[in-house]
Write a protein that holds these residues in place. Structure first.
Motif, PDB file in Angstrom:
ATOM      1  N   LEU A  31      20.899  38.911  56.962  1.00 12.87           N
ATOM      2  CA  LEU A  31      19.885  39.753  57.441  1.00 12.87           C
ATOM      3  C   LEU A  31      18.940  40.447  57.095  1.00 12.87           C
ATOM      4  O   LEU A  31      17.748  40.282  57.098  1.00 12.87           O
ATOM      5  N   ALA A  32      19.866  41.128  55.828  1.00 12.67           N
ATOM      6  CA  ALA A  32      18.657  41.404  55.019  1.00 12.67           C
ATOM      7  C   ALA A  32      17.560  40.607  54.327  1.00 12.67           C
ATOM      8  O   ALA A  32      16.624  40.646  53.710  1.00 12.67           O
ATOM      9  N   GLN A  33      18.328  38.646  53.950  1.00 13.08           N
ATOM     10  CA  GLN A  33      17.316  38.058  53.372  1.00 13.08           C
ATOM     11  C   GLN A  33      16.196  37.793  54.253  1.00 13.08           C
ATOM     12  O   GLN A  33      14.797  37.461  54.677  1.00 13.08           O
ATOM     13  N   VAL A  34      16.873  37.532  56.392  1.00 16.90           N
ATOM     14  CA  VAL A  34      15.841  37.474  57.189  1.00 16.90           C
ATOM     15  C   VAL A  34      14.663  38.725  57.184  1.00 16.90           C
ATOM     16  O   VAL A  34      13.735  38.182  57.371  1.00 16.90           O
ATOM     17  N   ALA A  35      15.038  40.006  56.771  1.00 15.45           N
ATOM     18  CA  ALA A  35      14.051  40.532  57.129  1.00 15.45           C
ATOM     19  C   ALA A  35      12.930  40.151  56.031  1.00 15.45           C
ATOM     20  O   ALA A  35      11.933  41.439  55.753  1.00 15.45           O
ATOM     21  N   ARG A  36      12.901  39.852  55.230  1.00 13.82           N
ATOM     22  CA  ARG A  36      11.940  39.592  53.754  1.00 13.82           C
ATOM     23  C   ARG A  36      11.786  38.117  54.060  1.00 13.82           C
ATOM     24  O   ARG A  36      10.970  37.207  53.396  1.00 13.82           O
ATOM     25  N   LEU A  76      15.014  36.599  68.908  1.00 17.74           N
ATOM     26  CA  LEU A  76      14.044  36.973  68.352  1.00 17.74           C
ATOM     27  C   LEU A  76      13.164  38.405  68.028  1.00 17.74           C
ATOM     28  O   LEU A  76      13.144  38.761  67.155  1.00 17.74           O
ATOM     29  N   GLU A  77      13.892  39.583  68.955  1.00 19.02           N
ATOM     30  CA  GLU A  77      14.038  40.137  68.388  1.00 19.02           C
ATOM     31  C   GLU A  77      15.235  40.634  66.969  1.00 19.02           C
ATOM     32  O   GLU A  77      14.448  41.464  66.192  1.00 19.02           O
ATOM     33  N   ILE A  78      15.805  40.247  66.686  1.00 16.14           N
ATOM     34  CA  ILE A  78      16.534  40.129  65.456  1.00 16.14           C
ATOM     35  C   ILE A  78      15.725  39.855  64.681  1.00 16.14           C
ATOM     36  O   ILE A  78      15.814  40.355  63.609  1.00 16.14           O
ATOM     37  N   TRP A  79      14.662  38.924  64.774  1.00 18.57           N
ATOM     38  CA  TRP A  79      14.404  38.327  63.926  1.00 18.57           C
ATOM     39  C   TRP A  79      12.921  38.998  64.103  1.00 18.57           C
ATOM     40  O   TRP A  79      12.968  39.796  62.540  1.00 18.57           O
ATOM     41  N   ARG A  80      11.978  39.401  64.371  1.00 19.01           N
ATOM     42  CA  ARG A  80      11.218  40.441  64.501  1.00 19.01           C
ATOM     43  C   ARG A  80      11.568  42.275  64.124  1.00 19.01           C
ATOM     44  O   ARG A  80      10.983  42.855  62.643  1.00 19.01           O
ATOM     45  N   THR A  81      12.454  42.200  64.094  1.00 14.25           N
ATOM     46  CA  THR A  81      13.692  43.546  63.357  1.00 14.25           C
ATOM     47  C   THR A  81      13.758  43.794  63.144  1.00 14.25           C
ATOM     48  O   THR A  81      14.723  45.559  62.595  1.00 14.25           O
ATOM     49  N   ALA A  82      14.486  43.087  61.694  1.00 16.14           N
ATOM     50  CA  ALA A  82      16.061  43.042  61.226  1.00 16.14           C
ATOM     51  C   ALA A  82      15.614  43.808  59.940  1.00 16.14           C
ATOM     52  O   ALA A  82      16.350  44.095  59.778  1.00 16.14           O
ATOM     53  N   SER A  83      14.132  44.013  59.396  1.00  7.42           N
ATOM     54  CA  SER A  83      14.130  45.137  58.521  1.00  7.42           C
ATOM     55  C   SER A  83      14.445  46.347  59.102  1.00  7.42           C
ATOM     56  O   SER A  83      14.180  47.177  58.238  1.00  7.42           O
ATOM     57  N   ALA A  96      22.793  44.079  66.886  1.00 12.32           N
ATOM     58  CA  ALA A  96      22.036  43.712  67.201  1.00 12.32           C
ATOM     59  C   ALA A  96      22.679  43.278  69.250  1.00 12.32           C
ATOM     60  O   ALA A  96      22.220  42.895  70.023  1.00 12.32           O
ATOM     61  N   LEU A  97      24.479  43.410  69.160  1.00 11.60           N
ATOM     62  CA  LEU A  97      24.421  43.866  70.709  1.00 11.60           C
ATOM     63  C   LEU A  97      24.402  44.207  71.233  1.00 11.60           C
ATOM     64  O   LEU A  97      24.410  43.875  72.493  1.00 11.60           O
TER      65      LEU A  97
ATOM     66  N   ARG B  76       5.250  37.507  63.798  1.00 11.49           N
ATOM     67  CA  ARG B  76       5.496  38.175  62.963  1.00 11.49           C
ATOM     68  C   ARG B  76       6.374  39.675  62.513  1.00 11.49           C
ATOM     69  O   ARG B  76       6.456  39.821  63.866  1.00 11.49           O
ATOM     70  N   GLN B  77       7.022  39.588  61.203  1.00 16.52           N
ATOM     71  CA  GLN B  77       8.390  40.356  61.788  1.00 16.52           C
ATOM     72  C   GLN B  77       7.465  42.380  61.449  1.00 16.52           C
ATOM     73  O   GLN B  77       6.680  42.238  60.685  1.00 16.52           O
ATOM     74  N   LEU B  78       8.592  43.075  61.648  1.00 17.43           N
ATOM     75  CA  LEU B  78       8.117  44.475  61.828  1.00 17.43           C
ATOM     76  C   LEU B  78       8.296  45.235  60.336  1.00 17.43           C
ATOM     77  O   LEU B  78       9.411  44.251  59.560  1.00 17.43           O
ATOM     78  N   PRO B  79       7.582  45.846  59.819  1.00 17.81           N
ATOM     79  CA  PRO B  79       8.299  45.991  58.418  1.00 17.81           C
ATOM     80  C   PRO B  79       8.865  46.873  58.520  1.00 17.81           C
ATOM     81  O   PRO B  79       9.576  47.768  59.678  1.00 17.81           O
TER      82      PRO B  79
END
Lengths: 202, 244
Positions: A31-36, A76-83, A96-97, B76-79
């Motif tokens: 997840l940390a990698q996904v956030a990047r 897709l939300e998990i991708w978008r908000t991983a950070s 996630a759940l 696009r991902q959120l910061p």
């Protein structure tokens, strides 16, 4: 698998993080990698989470097409908000759940007026549970079933109606014909018992 | 007091299963921010619920993986959220820190009040400085802050008895001249505008007085075309419960 004793199931999960399945161990770093912005890491996340996300959404919504749509949105939300995932506040799977469950419930509540959803409860033997039929009982599932069996009937029904059917406190109370306060207590007591039975440490 | 505590504590289970009504969940989240044992228990029960979720796993439909992976390339991902520094620099006992934080926020709000006197037109609610001061000094005034999605913080000071709330922002990213931040009171009847957060002079903090707030309402901030809109047209950057 079916013959595995309770003791062995306990032992299998006893390394370091009892109650947390092994395949979820990679999720935090991924997840940390996904956030990047790492798409390859997202494939790892997808492999681990797509089944639980889709299954949980399907459990609540029942309709396969709608479930697929919502599950895709959730992933897709998990991708978008991983950070925004904060390891201090829970495991990646719980994060996630939670997104998946809330999305499914939002869908149910926004469509409540014209609901075509059948009112059925998970793990209710008499209703012929679809999940149980579709998936060969996994270790996770066996454990959850065993622990659910350890609850009182009212606790079990309150917990499964709220979680798997996505009902609110007042709806659970109405369905079970008990007071709202009783439902609140039973859900908490039931979940605490589940937590201890599954040795969830957090 | 004891009964009240127990009642809150009973909500941990329902919160973990998303069985609370939205307003109840918002109130409980606020309570959790002050009640450590509630937060710990709710987290443990949330993990337990996740185990129930994992047990419901099913093989996803064919083609879903390709569709989701393809969508990630278009999304696009959120910061990451950056927590505001000032409240974290010193370590003190929580009680003292909280009162300091409230004190600082109230001072900021009072400073903003003086701005309002010269910038009355900024608030569509035509907040008079007396009305703002009345909320600030109300015995039941409660303060809450939230971080904006793209930076900055929003502070809301609400009085349930007066049915009024003050909304201030700090450090929100500057917008082009054709856009404006608009504040909303979001309740059961939908969203209604609380006013525009126009660019404050000298980069200071703007302030709005929202009237007719009710328990369970939420405060939202959206970006709208200059002049504002009747209904929000974008996803709120901030969506926070009215502090209780």
């Amino acid at each position: 698998m079916a013959g595995m004793s309770t003791q062995r199931i306990r032992d299998a999960g006893a390394g370091g993080n009892p109650g947390r399945p092994d395949h979820e161990r990679d999720l935090g770093p991924a997840l940390a990698q996904v956030a990047r912005g790492d798409h390859r890491a997202f494939e790892v996340v997808y492999r681990v989470l797509a089944g639980p996300v889709y299954g949980l959404v399907r459990q609540v919504l029942r309709d396969p097409a709608q479930s697929e749509e919502v599950a895709q949105e959730v992933l897709l939300e998990i991708w978008r908000t991983a950070s925004r995932y904060d390891p201090g506040r829970g495991s990646p799977a719980a994060w996630a759940l939670t997104i998946a469950h809330r999305r499914a419930i939002d869908r149910v509540r926004s469509e409540q007026a014209c609901s075509r959803r059948e009112h059925r409860t998970a793990f209710d033997a008499s209703s012929g549970d679809e999940v149980a039929e579709a998936v060969e009982a996994s270790l996770d599932q066996q454990r959850v079933r065993r622990c659910l069996d350890g609850l009182t009937t009212l606790q079990r029904e309150s917990v499964t109606l709220a979680y798997y059917a996505g009902y609110s406190y007042p709806q659970v109370a109405a369905l079970l014909g008990v007071a709202l306060g009783t439902v609140k207590t039973r859900i908490r007591d039931g979940l605490i018992r589940m937590r201890d039975c599954m040795e969830v440490t957090w | 007091m004891r009964a009240w505590r127990r009642e809150w504590h009973e909500l941990t289970g329902g919160y973990a299963l998303d069985a609370l009504e939205p307003a109840e969940a918002a109130a409980f989240e606020h309570h959790m921010s002050r009640c450590r044992s509630c937060g710990t228990e709710a987290r443990g029960l949330r993990e337990t619920a996740a185990r129930l979720g994992v047990a419901a796993a099913m093989p996803p439909p064919d083609g879903m993986q390709e569709r989701v992976l393809a969508a990630t390339y278009r999304t696009r991902q959120l910061p990451p959220l950056i927590s505001p520094e000032p409240l974290r620099t010193r370590r003190r006992r929580p009680g003292i820190r909280l009162s300091l934080a409230i004190g600082a926020a109230v001072i900021a709000a009072v400073l903003a009040v003086t701005q309002v006197i010269t910038w009355q037109h900024l608030t569509t609610a035509r907040a008079s400085s007396q009305a703002v001061t009345a909320v600030l000094t109300a015995p039941d005034a409660r303060i809450g802050t939230a971080a904006g999605e793209s930076g900055g913080t929003v502070t809301v000071i609400a009085s349930a008895a007066k049915h009024e709330a003050i909304i201030t922002t700090a450090g929100m990213p500057a917008l082009s001249g054709s856009l404006v931040y608009q504040a909303w009171v979001m309740g059961q009847g939908g969203a209604r505008s609380a006013g525009l957060l126009g660019p404050a002079p000298g980069g200071g903090t703007d302030l709005i007085l929202a009237r007719g707030t009710r328990p369970g309402d939420r405060i939202g901030i959206t970006i709208e075309p200059a002049g504002g809109t009747r209904q929000p047209t974008t996803t709120p950057l901030v969506n926070m419960p009215l502090p209780t």
